[in-house]
Design a protein around this motif. Structure first.
Motif, PDB file in Angstrom:
ATOM      1  N   GLY B 196      86.534  -1.818  67.740  1.00 56.18           N
ATOM      2  CA  GLY B 196      87.479  -0.782  68.312  1.00 56.18           C
ATOM      3  C   GLY B 196      86.856   0.112  69.261  1.00 56.18           C
ATOM      4  N   GLU B 197      85.582   0.475  68.981  1.00 56.16           N
ATOM      5  CA  GLU B 197      84.643   1.381  69.963  1.00 56.16           C
ATOM      6  C   GLU B 197      83.774   0.634  70.893  1.00 56.16           C
ATOM      7  OE1 GLU B 197      84.329   5.127  66.711  1.00 56.16           O
ATOM      8  OE2 GLU B 197      82.512   3.912  67.034  1.00 56.16           O
ATOM      9  N   LEU B 198      83.740  -0.801  70.942  1.00 55.31           N
ATOM     10  CA  LEU B 198      82.806  -1.405  71.667  1.00 55.31           C
ATOM     11  C   LEU B 198      83.411  -1.855  73.219  1.00 55.31           C
ATOM     12  CD1 LEU B 198      81.013  -3.884  68.932  1.00 55.31           C
ATOM     13  CD2 LEU B 198      80.648  -1.656  69.828  1.00 55.31           C
ATOM     14  N   ALA B 199      84.628  -1.399  73.460  1.00 56.07           N
ATOM     15  CA  ALA B 199      85.155  -1.432  74.536  1.00 56.07           C
ATOM     16  C   ALA B 199      85.506  -2.901  75.331  1.00 56.07           C
ATOM     17  CB  ALA B 199      84.239  -0.812  75.727  1.00 56.07           C
ATOM     18  N   ASN B 200      84.592  -3.926  75.210  1.00 55.45           N
ATOM     19  CA  ASN B 200      85.171  -5.084  75.426  1.00 55.45           C
ATOM     20  C   ASN B 200      84.515  -6.380  74.785  1.00 55.45           C
ATOM     21  OD1 ASN B 200      82.508  -5.906  76.584  1.00 55.45           O
ATOM     22  ND2 ASN B 200      83.271  -4.474  78.299  1.00 55.45           N
ATOM     23  N   TYR B 201      85.162  -7.559  74.931  1.00 59.02           N
ATOM     24  CA  TYR B 201      84.779  -8.693  74.346  1.00 59.02           C
ATOM     25  C   TYR B 201      83.376  -9.285  74.547  1.00 59.02           C
ATOM     26  CZ  TYR B 201      89.903  -9.291  73.782  1.00 59.02           C
ATOM     27  OH  TYR B 201      91.066  -9.064  73.237  1.00 59.02           O
ATOM     28  N   ASP B 202      82.799  -8.877  75.609  1.00 56.63           N
ATOM     29  CA  ASP B 202      81.398  -9.071  75.844  1.00 56.63           C
ATOM     30  C   ASP B 202      80.442  -8.438  74.774  1.00 56.63           C
ATOM     31  OD1 ASP B 202      82.471 -10.397  78.029  1.00 56.63           O
ATOM     32  OD2 ASP B 202      81.204  -9.381  79.419  1.00 56.63           O
ATOM     33  N   GLN B 203      80.700  -7.155  74.587  1.00 58.80           N
ATOM     34  CA  GLN B 203      80.031  -6.272  73.741  1.00 58.80           C
ATOM     35  C   GLN B 203      80.222  -6.764  72.224  1.00 58.80           C
ATOM     36  OE1 GLN B 203      78.152  -3.966  75.391  1.00 58.80           O
ATOM     37  NE2 GLN B 203      79.491  -2.304  75.914  1.00 58.80           N
ATOM     38  N   VAL B 204      81.388  -7.172  71.904  1.00 59.66           N
ATOM     39  CA  VAL B 204      81.830  -7.670  70.458  1.00 59.66           C
ATOM     40  C   VAL B 204      80.837  -8.985  70.383  1.00 59.66           C
ATOM     41  CG1 VAL B 204      83.350  -8.780  69.177  1.00 59.66           C
ATOM     42  CG2 VAL B 204      83.948  -6.715  70.707  1.00 59.66           C
ATOM     43  N   ARG B 205      80.597  -9.699  71.391  1.00 53.52           N
ATOM     44  CA  ARG B 205      79.928 -10.857  71.095  1.00 53.52           C
ATOM     45  C   ARG B 205      78.518 -10.621  71.214  1.00 53.52           C
ATOM     46  NH1 ARG B 205      79.878 -16.562  71.867  1.00 53.52           N
ATOM     47  NH2 ARG B 205      77.826 -17.170  72.378  1.00 53.52           N
ATOM     48  N   ARG B 206      77.972  -9.547  71.998  1.00 48.51           N
ATOM     49  CA  ARG B 206      76.424  -9.383  71.940  1.00 48.51           C
ATOM     50  C   ARG B 206      76.141  -8.650  70.403  1.00 48.51           C
ATOM     51  NH1 ARG B 206      75.949  -5.945  76.645  1.00 48.51           N
ATOM     52  NH2 ARG B 206      75.833  -7.946  77.724  1.00 48.51           N
ATOM     53  N   ALA B 207      76.966  -7.556  70.031  1.00 50.78           N
ATOM     54  CA  ALA B 207      76.876  -7.176  68.981  1.00 50.78           C
ATOM     55  C   ALA B 207      76.736  -8.131  67.571  1.00 50.78           C
ATOM     56  CB  ALA B 207      77.954  -5.858  68.749  1.00 50.78           C
ATOM     57  N   SER B 208      77.657  -8.853  67.814  1.00 49.80           N
ATOM     58  CA  SER B 208      77.714  -9.903  66.725  1.00 49.80           C
ATOM     59  C   SER B 208      76.435 -10.784  66.386  1.00 49.80           C
ATOM     60  CB  SER B 208      78.842 -10.860  66.954  1.00 49.80           C
ATOM     61  OG  SER B 208      80.156 -10.450  67.010  1.00 49.80           O
ATOM     62  N   LEU B 209      76.063 -11.023  67.639  1.00 44.94           N
ATOM     63  CA  LEU B 209      74.761 -11.872  67.853  1.00 44.94           C
ATOM     64  C   LEU B 209      73.678 -10.977  67.312  1.00 44.94           C
ATOM     65  CD1 LEU B 209      75.612 -13.979  71.086  1.00 44.94           C
ATOM     66  CD2 LEU B 209      75.263 -14.980  68.688  1.00 44.94           C
ATOM     67  N   ILE B 210      73.467 -10.044  67.663  1.00 44.20           N
ATOM     68  CA  ILE B 210      72.359  -9.163  67.128  1.00 44.20           C
ATOM     69  C   ILE B 210      72.300  -8.673  65.850  1.00 44.20           C
ATOM     70  CG2 ILE B 210      71.602  -6.710  67.411  1.00 44.20           C
ATOM     71  CD1 ILE B 210      72.443  -6.299  70.270  1.00 44.20           C
ATOM     72  N   ALA B 211      73.679  -8.486  65.304  1.00 45.22           N
ATOM     73  CA  ALA B 211      73.371  -8.346  63.763  1.00 45.22           C
ATOM     74  C   ALA B 211      73.215  -9.537  63.036  1.00 45.22           C
ATOM     75  CB  ALA B 211      75.356  -8.062  63.499  1.00 45.22           C
ATOM     76  N   MET B 212      73.549 -10.928  63.568  1.00 45.76           N
ATOM     77  CA  MET B 212      73.574 -12.129  62.826  1.00 45.76           C
ATOM     78  C   MET B 212      71.965 -12.303  62.912  1.00 45.76           C
ATOM     79  SD  MET B 212      76.482 -14.761  63.480  1.00 45.76           S
ATOM     80  CE  MET B 212      77.003 -14.303  65.358  1.00 45.76           C
TER      81      MET B 212
END
Lengths: 289, 320
Positions: B196-212
């Motif tokens: 909800g704080e990451l603003a857009n889907y691109d960021q969601v995907r990026r954060a997901s991959l960084i976490a993984m």
């Protein structure tokens, strides 16, 4: 130049909105002569379920309003009925009433709203009491709303019957899911538009049109409905409703309008109709506090 | 495949360092997301209707995937004990109903939960790392994680530092996840992205991959403490990131949408999206969880409706 008439779509009234039935079904409403008047929504059990959810959600807010405020809103319904009297009467006429009968029914409808509006801040004094008890306690009883009430409106009079049964239910702080007259639902559905423009909060009154044989068993069995008014249920089906309603100890109320007379203001309207959907709460209060 | 040799499949067998943790690899996979397509696909999958036996099966599966959660300042031992009872036996009148996946609480509640869940198969999960904002020092986050695991947590739900992420400091986010993962030891790590704080889907995907790539065992949408919680499209985007990560490395990462999933129908929609994106392999509590509190009662009501044929009301179910 000819113009295409814009005809009204008769829809349901759930949670302050006018959705079509989720089932996509409809049934034809015919005049006495058999002519098609309109297609009405053939509401489904899921529409009923949605209406119960809306009614439950609205209940505490509605019963939490001051009695004075609820009375004002009921009176507002009467006002809006008055200004839409011609439309309602026209629908009654198309469903088979004469002009005089239609106008008389509308007048009775408006008067009934005003009657129950007046009772809103009075029934609690009449039915509540301070009770003498054998001990140093202050003991009193107050009526509280039963909760979510299902009302099966009679086939006739289709509008006055509906209003006579739901007005005492909602004035007492209950919320209602009403199944309209199956054969003559038009004016009853239009009442939804009246409620929508009368400051009735969303979910307090919900109207479902459709086949009673299909809807009533679901309403009777619903565990989140606290009472059911079987006035519009066919006589032979009432026992089955009572049986099903026992599952969650619903109150079952039946009003025999046909023999009492819907027009008779002295008998068809009464504060006892409010009491039918009230529960008495008795409080023991230590003296001196 | 070489990566299979490098990457152990179970967390308990995790050897720090054996897995190639690379921020570069993560960002390489972090291409842009077609927002319109993601929303369309999620919406069309949500329309799918499950009936009768399939519905009952899906609802029971959903229960077994619930992380029954209470994260309030007013939580007490008594409250979490009641929640644990519910977790073990969601519907005492119906032995067919499975236990939930885990009970998720604040760190101080972990010992009570651990004790109450002993022998039940229900996992103990705890939020840590300065939940929900994550705005504290890395050393404290690591310390909090260690102590929470020592107190008995099987699973740690950490939050990423969104401030660092949004200002472009991906390295800090990556390093923190990696450090917390090490601090977890045998415990599973769920990484909350707070989408909800990451603003857009691109960021969601990026954060997901960084976490993984940094070592997460699960990625999770939200804390439940901000306005926007889990949504179907966000979940779809994260599941696709999990799929791409699996293709690249061979490792299966779990997914946990959390917050705002309050009714049975919605829970089934999440299962449909899961099935259509990752397939049967992920349809297990080991790889999918639903973070929720009020969802459970709604599912129980639906199950009892299927059993008795009458619509149910909340009066007949426990208040959590």
């Amino acid at each position: 130049m000819t113009r295409l008439a814009v005809r009204k779509t008769y829809k349901l009234y759930i949670n302050g909105e006018f959705p079509r039935t989720e089932s996509g079904r409809f049934y034809p409403v015919r005049a006495n002569g058999g002519d098609l008047l309109a297609n009405a929504c053939r509401g489904s059990r899921k529409d009923l379920r949605n209406a119960v959810v809306a009614a439950r959600k609205a209940q505490s807010g509605w019963s939490g309003k001051t009695a004075y405020n609820r009375g004002q809103i009921l009176y507002r319904i009467a006002e809006v009925c008055e200004s839409r009297a011609a439309e309602l009467a026209d629908e009654l006429r198309r469903q088979g009433a004469s002009a005089v009968e239609a106008r008389r029914e509308i007048d009775a409808v408006i008067d009934r709203w005003v009657y129950y509006a007046g009772w809103s801040d009075k029934y609690a004094q009449v039915f509540g009491s301070v009770n003498p008890v054998a001990g140093p306690y202050y003991n009193f009883t107050v009526p509280e709303p039963t909760g979510v009430v299902g009302v099966v409106a009679p086939e006739e009079p289709s509008l006055l019957g509906l209003v006579s049964r739901i007005a005492p239910v909602i004035v007492g702080g209950n919320t209602v899911i009403a199944i309209t007259s199956e054969s003559k639902p038009l004016a009853a559905i239009t009442m939804g538009e009246v409620f929508e423009t009368s400051d009735v909060p969303a979910g307090v009154i919900n109207l479902i049109s459709g086949l009673k044989s299909e809807l009533v068993p679901w309403l009777a069995a619903h565990m989140d409905v606290n009472a059911i008014d079987t006035t519009g249920v066919a006589d032979e089906a009432v026992a089955k409703v009572q049986q099903t309603a026992a599952e969650n100890v619903k109150r079952v109320v039946h009003f025999d309008g046909a023999s009492i007379g819907w027009d008779d203001a002295r008998r068809a309207q009464s504060p006892y109709a409010i009491l039918d959907f009230q529960e008495s709460k008795t409080v023991w209060h230590p003296m001196g506090m | 495949m070489a990566s299979e040799l490098l990457i152990p499949q179970s967390a308990s067998g995790f050897v720090p360092g054996a897995f190639r943790r690379s921020l570069g690899d993560a960002l390489e996979l972090a291409h842009g997301v077609d927002a319109v397509a993601a929303e369309e696909r999620a919406a069309s999958l949500a329309k799918r209707s499950l009936k009768k036996d399939a519905k009952v099966w899906g609802l029971n599966l959903a229960i077994s995937m619930i992380d029954l959660t209470t994260l309030e300042g007013k939580d007490t031992r008594g409250k979490v004990l009641a929640l644990c009872q519910k977790a073990r036996r969601p519907d005492p009148s119906d032995p067919e109903v499975p236990h939930v996946g885990a009970v998720c609480v604040y760190p101080t509640m972990v010992p009570f939960v651990k004790e109450a869940l002993r022998g039940s198969g229900v996992k103990t999960a705890a939020v840590a790392t300065g939940f929900p904002s994550g705005q504290t020092f890395t050393s404290i986050k690591v310390q909090e994680t260690r102590e929470t695991v020592a107190a008995g947590a099987d699973e740690i739900d950490m939050v990423i530092d969104r401030g660092a992420f949004l200002s472009g400091n991906h390295q800090k986010v990556f390093d923190e996840v990696a450090e917390v993962k090490e601090a977890c030891g045998p415990a599973h790590l769920k990484v909350i992205l707070e989408t909800g704080e990451l603003a857009n889907y691109d960021q969601v995907r990026r954060a997901s991959l960084i976490a993984m790539y940094a070592g997460a065992d699960f990625i999770k949408t939200s804390t439940g403490k901000v306005g926007t919680n889990a949504t179907l499209p966000v979940t779809l985007v994260m599941l696709e990131a999990i799929r791409d990560f699996h293709h690249a490395t061979g490792k299966k990462i779990g997914m946990k949408p959390a917050g705002g999933i309050s009714n049975a129908k919605l829970a089934l929609s999440y299962l449909v999206v899961l099935y259509e994106t990752l397939g049967r392999d992920w349809m297990t509590p080991d790889l999918f969880r639903l973070g929720a509190s009020s969802l459970l009662n709604d599912i129980l009501m639906q199950l009892r409706k299927e059993r008795t044929g009458a619509y149910q009301g909340p009066d007949y179910f426990t208040i959590d």
